[in-house]
Design a protein around this motif. Structure first.
Motif, PDB file in Angstrom:
ATOM      1  N   PRO A 291       0.807  -1.230   0.000  1.00 29.30           N
ATOM      2  CA  PRO A 291       0.000   0.000   0.000  1.00 29.30           C
ATOM      3  C   PRO A 291       0.840   1.280   0.000  1.00 29.30           C
ATOM      4  O   PRO A 291       2.031   1.259   0.276  1.00 29.30           O
ATOM      5  N   ASN A 292       0.164   2.381  -0.260  1.00 30.68           N
ATOM      6  CA  ASN A 292       0.834   3.673  -0.460  1.00 30.68           C
ATOM      7  C   ASN A 292       1.036   4.486   0.805  1.00 30.68           C
ATOM      8  O   ASN A 292       1.932   5.303   0.867  1.00 30.68           O
ATOM      9  N   THR A 293       0.131   4.342   1.740  1.00 32.25           N
ATOM     10  CA  THR A 293       0.191   5.260   2.881  1.00 32.25           C
ATOM     11  C   THR A 293       0.760   4.554   4.104  1.00 32.25           C
ATOM     12  O   THR A 293       0.729   3.325   4.194  1.00 32.25           O
ATOM     13  N   GLN A 297       0.259   0.723   5.185  1.00 31.56           N
ATOM     14  CA  GLN A 297       1.400  -0.183   5.291  1.00 31.56           C
ATOM     15  C   GLN A 297       1.412  -0.900   6.637  1.00 31.56           C
ATOM     16  O   GLN A 297       1.812  -2.063   6.724  1.00 31.56           O
ATOM     17  N   ASP A 336      -5.528   0.275   0.126  1.00 34.10           N
ATOM     18  CA  ASP A 336      -5.283   1.611  -0.426  1.00 34.10           C
ATOM     19  C   ASP A 336      -6.561   2.425  -0.488  1.00 34.10           C
ATOM     20  O   ASP A 336      -6.568   3.625  -0.273  1.00 34.10           O
ATOM     21  N   ARG A 340      -6.646   6.352   2.776  1.00 37.08           N
ATOM     22  CA  ARG A 340      -6.124   7.524   2.070  1.00 37.08           C
ATOM     23  C   ARG A 340      -5.721   8.594   3.065  1.00 37.08           C
ATOM     24  O   ARG A 340      -6.340   8.717   4.122  1.00 37.08           O
ATOM     25  N   PRO A 341      -4.699   9.367   2.719  1.00 35.92           N
ATOM     26  CA  PRO A 341      -4.320  10.439   3.633  1.00 35.92           C
ATOM     27  C   PRO A 341      -5.368  11.550   3.630  1.00 35.92           C
ATOM     28  O   PRO A 341      -6.158  11.654   2.686  1.00 35.92           O
ATOM     29  N   ARG A 342      -5.348  12.353   4.679  1.00 40.98           N
ATOM     30  CA  ARG A 342      -6.275  13.475   4.716  1.00 40.98           C
ATOM     31  C   ARG A 342      -5.693  14.619   3.891  1.00 40.98           C
ATOM     32  O   ARG A 342      -4.511  14.945   4.023  1.00 40.98           O
ATOM     33  N   ILE A 343      -6.506  15.194   3.040  1.00 41.91           N
ATOM     34  CA  ILE A 343      -6.052  16.315   2.220  1.00 41.91           C
ATOM     35  C   ILE A 343      -6.065  17.575   3.071  1.00 41.91           C
ATOM     36  O   ILE A 343      -7.009  17.799   3.838  1.00 41.91           O
ATOM     37  N   LEU A 344      -5.013  18.380   2.937  1.00 43.58           N
ATOM     38  CA  LEU A 344      -4.909  19.621   3.706  1.00 43.58           C
ATOM     39  C   LEU A 344      -6.133  20.487   3.448  1.00 43.58           C
ATOM     40  O   LEU A 344      -6.503  20.725   2.301  1.00 43.58           O
ATOM     41  N   GLY A 345      -6.754  20.935   4.516  1.00 43.48           N
ATOM     42  CA  GLY A 345      -7.922  21.787   4.364  1.00 43.48           C
ATOM     43  C   GLY A 345      -9.222  21.021   4.186  1.00 43.48           C
ATOM     44  O   GLY A 345     -10.266  21.615   3.969  1.00 43.48           O
ATOM     45  N   ARG A 346      -9.129  19.681   4.277  1.00 42.01           N
ATOM     46  CA  ARG A 346     -10.347  18.876   4.142  1.00 42.01           C
ATOM     47  C   ARG A 346     -10.442  17.888   5.299  1.00 42.01           C
ATOM     48  O   ARG A 346      -9.427  17.534   5.893  1.00 42.01           O
ATOM     49  N   PRO A 352     -14.570  20.330   2.853  1.00 49.21           N
ATOM     50  CA  PRO A 352     -13.700  21.387   3.385  1.00 49.21           C
ATOM     51  C   PRO A 352     -13.870  21.495   4.895  1.00 49.21           C
ATOM     52  O   PRO A 352     -14.982  21.360   5.404  1.00 49.21           O
ATOM     53  N   ILE A 353     -12.758  21.728   5.609  1.00 47.07           N
ATOM     54  CA  ILE A 353     -12.866  21.789   7.056  1.00 47.07           C
ATOM     55  C   ILE A 353     -13.551  23.081   7.482  1.00 47.07           C
ATOM     56  O   ILE A 353     -13.614  24.046   6.728  1.00 47.07           O
TER      57      ILE A 353
ATOM     58  N   GLU B 258      -5.559  25.634   9.859  1.00 50.48           N
ATOM     59  CA  GLU B 258      -5.591  25.037   8.538  1.00 50.48           C
ATOM     60  C   GLU B 258      -6.607  25.786   7.682  1.00 50.48           C
ATOM     61  O   GLU B 258      -7.779  25.875   8.041  1.00 50.48           O
ATOM     62  N   VAL B 259      -6.137  26.318   6.593  1.00 52.68           N
ATOM     63  CA  VAL B 259      -7.032  27.036   5.684  1.00 52.68           C
ATOM     64  C   VAL B 259      -7.915  26.007   4.990  1.00 52.68           C
ATOM     65  O   VAL B 259      -7.409  25.039   4.431  1.00 52.68           O
ATOM     66  N   VAL B 390       0.247  18.408   0.621  1.00 53.48           N
ATOM     67  CA  VAL B 390      -1.193  18.615   0.716  1.00 53.48           C
ATOM     68  C   VAL B 390      -1.895  17.323   1.150  1.00 53.48           C
ATOM     69  O   VAL B 390      -3.056  17.332   1.517  1.00 53.48           O
TER      70      VAL B 390
END
Lengths: 362, 507
Positions: A291-293, A297, A336, A340-346, A352-353, B258-259, B390
């Motif tokens: 896996p990727n993350t 893993q 996988d 998934r990783p958390r996307i910045l700002g989400r 969206p956060i 965090e924006v 990101v």
């Protein structure tokens, strides 16, 4: 003067960190070297011949497949060499030449090129070959030899070694042996409990040094560990998969042994036997099939360790690392998908956060 | 809770990469000022938004600082004459852009006297209100000097409406090779701090935090010394980690905030300005001096005398390079000519292009420095996943783009990509990931445009069909009426209905 002849300029970045596939493969090969040389010394010339045949077949198969498909040869990246290398390390050291050749062919042709070549395969090619050989030729694949160092009296020389590898004469009883896991399985099936069957055989010192029957490159735990640490230090692999594999194997083993020492091997025996260390650092960490993350893993590695322990403890085979790796390879896309990783700002769900909620935290 | 949460979020920025920085010795070389060139080529579009409209004609004489381009629309910036002289042309020149396509520009022939137009200074900027500061900044044509070139007045005067409480000053300068902000902080620290104080006043923020990467100890020391008298201004070293200069990442590193995706820093009460912009704001507000020059880093192994140069806007990059000794002959042919840094800057086909407000660097790199080779297959090593600041899965996005499945690529976060280049920098297979993402974003934009257009066409066609139907019906009714009453007067012909195009679309 300061004008370039390019028509369409490439996109950024205009710099590169210098990593390459070939460099990565070279690092892995360097890391495998101590355990491999130790295996050569421990099991003598037949092991060397088997290694050369396995690696050679892998490279040859790769070249032929790519020629047939009209692709550019990728020999330079060293991935075929590495597949052959790992396969050789997982074979019985005195296995006949045809086992090595057939294994090399299966690994590359079926395990890799049929899926589309480097980066496309779902399963670890070396493990595909090992499992195919194991289920097809179980007798040949479980004929171990007792360590007979190259320098010892009676060890086969170059020519004799060649004869052993090519003609595979029946092994004399003095040389044939059983691996620890195989011995334990046989004794348990005969109704003898482990407390009586093993005696001093599980002595960790003996296992660390690797001077016992087993596959070509699996027994020298300390050399494999050194190689693994080298891979960690060079950043080729990260700690998540190896640690998770070892934990997945050791934790249930320790629990089992604590509850019923007569039927379950101790954690140290599990970690130092069979392909545990080799598998944790070199096989499970295969980029393409894992896996990727980081979290994925950990899940993947723990699954391999746990499954290995289950197969070793209750399955029909004394060793289960190869099966466990293949099964978890099959689960990699699913892992996988859910890791998934958390996307910045989400948020983890992808929305969206909440900005307003954060203004209070500051 | 708050502390742990903040710690965890700050820790998130352990991703990103640490590229070789190549900033020295150029960063340590003393700042030089370029002599007045004979001709200056000032493009009308040097910022995000609408291009300026020329305010002069060919043959006019202009003085230094005179406005020669008027902003157009809400987001635009004024353009000024960088020196005194005569307007010799208004027309297309080669743009400082990868395409090398033409861009409208005003060409000035210098008279060599460099005479200023009368300026309107202001003794006490802190007596002005936010709107007036915004007007002065706007009149001076100040844009963000970090590279994005967003008109600064818009962010400054919007500060009070957005209820900003922290002003963040970007002194990160994380791009390898570049050191113009470093140089500015070392040599003009007092000006920058003065500008920051004015910005604090304008935005109404509680405090200002200046984020400087810890690989610039001299800049940190100089800014600390200059900020000593200001209680509300703090210098905060941040880890040297690319892309620290990215707005969202700097905000995260300095505040733990965090924006939100699709949002702006103002949503979490933060506004971010570049440190060089602060100095420009100070010049504009205190002295009424427009933005006429900027610091440019000239660097790369092929450059004979790398360093930082103060360059008038509109000077040809070629001339700046010549001023720095030109290209070294012993290094072979340069492999890349870049404007900006190697991570996000753009390759230009020629350096016969003017320096504009957003150009922080002129780089001439050789093959080793570029280091990009023929791409190989993806081996799913997930190096890109680890590098992405990101939190995207670049390999998965690239796979979807390659397969032409843009919707899937968007689901994997294509639109959240900031094109920082971390993934491609570390990729062992040398896959041009950023190129894939640019391509996909372009395709998406084209698809959206096409969709809008076809919807508009559909609406128009429908309106036409309805009109034709109605006309036919009315004709039939008239005919029927006439048949029923043949002696009656013929009815007046019905007026055809006029289909109005839907609002917002000029198809």
């Amino acid at each position: 003067m300061s004008t370039l002849p390019h028509a369409s300029p490439p996109a950024s970045p205009h710099a590169h960190g210098g990593a390459s596939i070939a460099r990565t493969m070279r690092h892995v090969q360097v890391a495998l070297l101590p355990a491999t040389l130790f295996g050569f010394w421990l099991f003598g010339w037949p092991a060397v011949h088997l290694f050369v045949i396995t690696v050679g077949t892998c490279v040859l198969t790769e070249l032929v497949c790519q020629r047939l498909m009209g692709l550019d040869s990728s020999f330079g990246d060293g991935s075929a060499v590495l597949t052959g290398w790992l396969l050789a390390l997982s074979l019985p050291p005195w296995a006949p030449a045809w086992i090595g050749a057939l294994g090399g062919f299966i690994a590359i042709a079926i395990g890799k090129q049929l899926f589309g070549g480097l980066g496309q395969n779902l399963f670890n090619p070396a493990m595909v070959a090992r499992v195919a050989l194991l289920v097809s030729f179980p007798v040949v694949m479980t004929q171990w030899v007792a360590p007979l160092p190259m320098t010892a009296d009676g060890a086969p020389g170059f020519g004799e070694g060649l004869w052993i590898t090519l003609a595979s004469p029946p092994l004399p009883d003095a040389i044939a042996s059983a691996s620890l896991l195989g011995h334990a399985k046989t004794e348990l099936s005969r109704g003898v409990d482990l407390l009586h069957a093993l005696g001093a055989a599980t002595d960790p010192l003996l296992s660390w040094a690797g001077a016992r029957a087993g596959s070509l490159g699996e027994t020298g735990a300390i050399f494999l560990l050194a190689g693994g640490l080298y891979l960690l230090a060079t950043g080729v692999i990260r700690w998540h998969i190896p640690l998770a594999v070892l934990a997945g194997l050791a934790i249930p083993a320790a629990i089992g042994h604590a509850l019923d020492p007569a039927h379950y091997l101790p954690a140290s025996a599990h970690l130092l036997s069979g392909a545990a260390i080799l598998g944790a650092f070199f096989i499970a960490t295969d980029y393409v099939t894992s896996p990727n993350t980081a979290f994925g893993q950990l899940v993947f590695g723990f699954g391999i360790g746990l499954l290995t322990w289950i197969i070793r403890s209750w399955g029909g085979y004394p060793e289960g690392m190869a099966f466990a790796v293949l099964l978890l390879n099959a689960l990699t896309p699913v892992i996988d998908r859910y890791c998934r990783p958390r996307i910045l700002g989400r948020t983890y769900r992808g929305a969206p956060i909440d900005a307003a909620a954060q203004r209070g935290v500051k | 809770m708050g502390f742990i949460d903040r710690f965890l979020r700050t820790r998130k920025f352990s991703r990103g990469i640490h590229p070789e920085d190549h900033k020295r010795p150029a960063a340590d070389a003393p700042l030089r000022k370029m002599p007045l060139p004979e001709r200056l080529y000032v493009p009308l579009l040097q910022h995000v938004g609408a291009p300026a409209r020329p305010a002069v004609a060919v043959g006019d004489t202009v003085s230094k600082g005179q406005r020669i381009g008027e902003p157009q629309g809400a987001i635009s910036a004024a353009i000024h004459a960088p020196t005194s002289g005569r307007i010799v042309a208004i027309g297309d020149i080669v743009a400082p852009h990868p395409s090398g396509l033409p861009v409208a520009a005003i060409t000035i022939e210098s008279d060599g006297r460099d005479e200023w137009t009368p300026l309107t200074p202001c003794a006490d900027p802190f007596a002005l209100d936010a709107a007036e500061i915004g007007r002065r900044v706007s009149a001076a044509g100040v844009v963000g000097l970090g590279g994005a070139a967003f008109p600064s007045a818009v962010k400054l005067s919007g500060g009070r409406d957005a209820n900003v409480d922290v002003l963040i000053i970007n002194g990160g300068e994380c791009e390898p090779f570049l050191s113009c902000d470093d140089r500015l902080m070392r040599d003009r620290a007092a000006d920058a701090i003065d500008g920051i104080a004015i910005m604090l006043h304008a935005t109404g923020a509680r405090e200002a935090r200046i984020g400087i990467e810890d690989n610039k100890p001299e800049a940190i020391a100089a800014m600390r010394a200059a900020a000593a008298g200001h209680a509300k201004i703090r210098v905060e070293p941040v880890p040297t980690r690319y892309p620290m200069g990215s707005e969202k990442h700097l905000v995260l590193a300095l505040t733990g905030l965090e924006v939100p995706a699709n949002g702006r820093p103002a949503d979490v009460g933060v506004v971010v300005h570049n440190v060089a912009t602060a100095a420009a704001v100070r010049d504009a507000v205190r002295f009424g001096r427009p933005l006429l020059s900027r610091l440019v880093t000239v660097n790369g192994v092929c450059v004979r005398e790398p360093g930082n140069v103060e360059v008038l806007i509109g000077t040809l990059a070629d001339a700046v390079l010549e001023f720095c000794g030109g290209v070294r002959a012993d290094r072979g042919a340069p492999a890349r000519l870049l404007l900006g840094g190697p991570m996000t800057g753009m390759q230009v086909p020629t350096l016969h292009v003017p320096v504009i407000k957003g150009s922080g660097g002129i780089l001439v790199l050789d093959r080793d420095e570029v280091g990009v080779r023929t791409p190989g297959p993806c081996i799913r090593c997930s190096t890109c996943v680890r590098a992405c600041p990101v939190g995207l899965l670049p390999l998965e996005i690239a796979r979807r783009v390659r397969a032409g499945d843009l919707d899937a690529a968007v689901k994997f976060g294509l639109k959240d990509c900031i094109a920082c280049g971390c993934c491609a920098y570390d990729c062992p297979s040398h896959i041009p990931l950023v190129q894939y993402f640019h391509h996909a974003k372009g395709e998406l934009a084209a698809r959206d445009r096409h969709k809008l257009r076809s919807e508009a066409t559909k609406t128009l066609a429908q309106a036409r069909a309805e009109r034709l139907e109605r006309e036919a019906r009315e004709k039939a009714e008239t005919a029927a009426r006439r048949k029923a009453a043949p002696d009656a007067q013929p009815a007046p012909a019905p007026r055809p209905a006029v289909a109005t195009p839907p609002a917002g679309e000029s198809a």
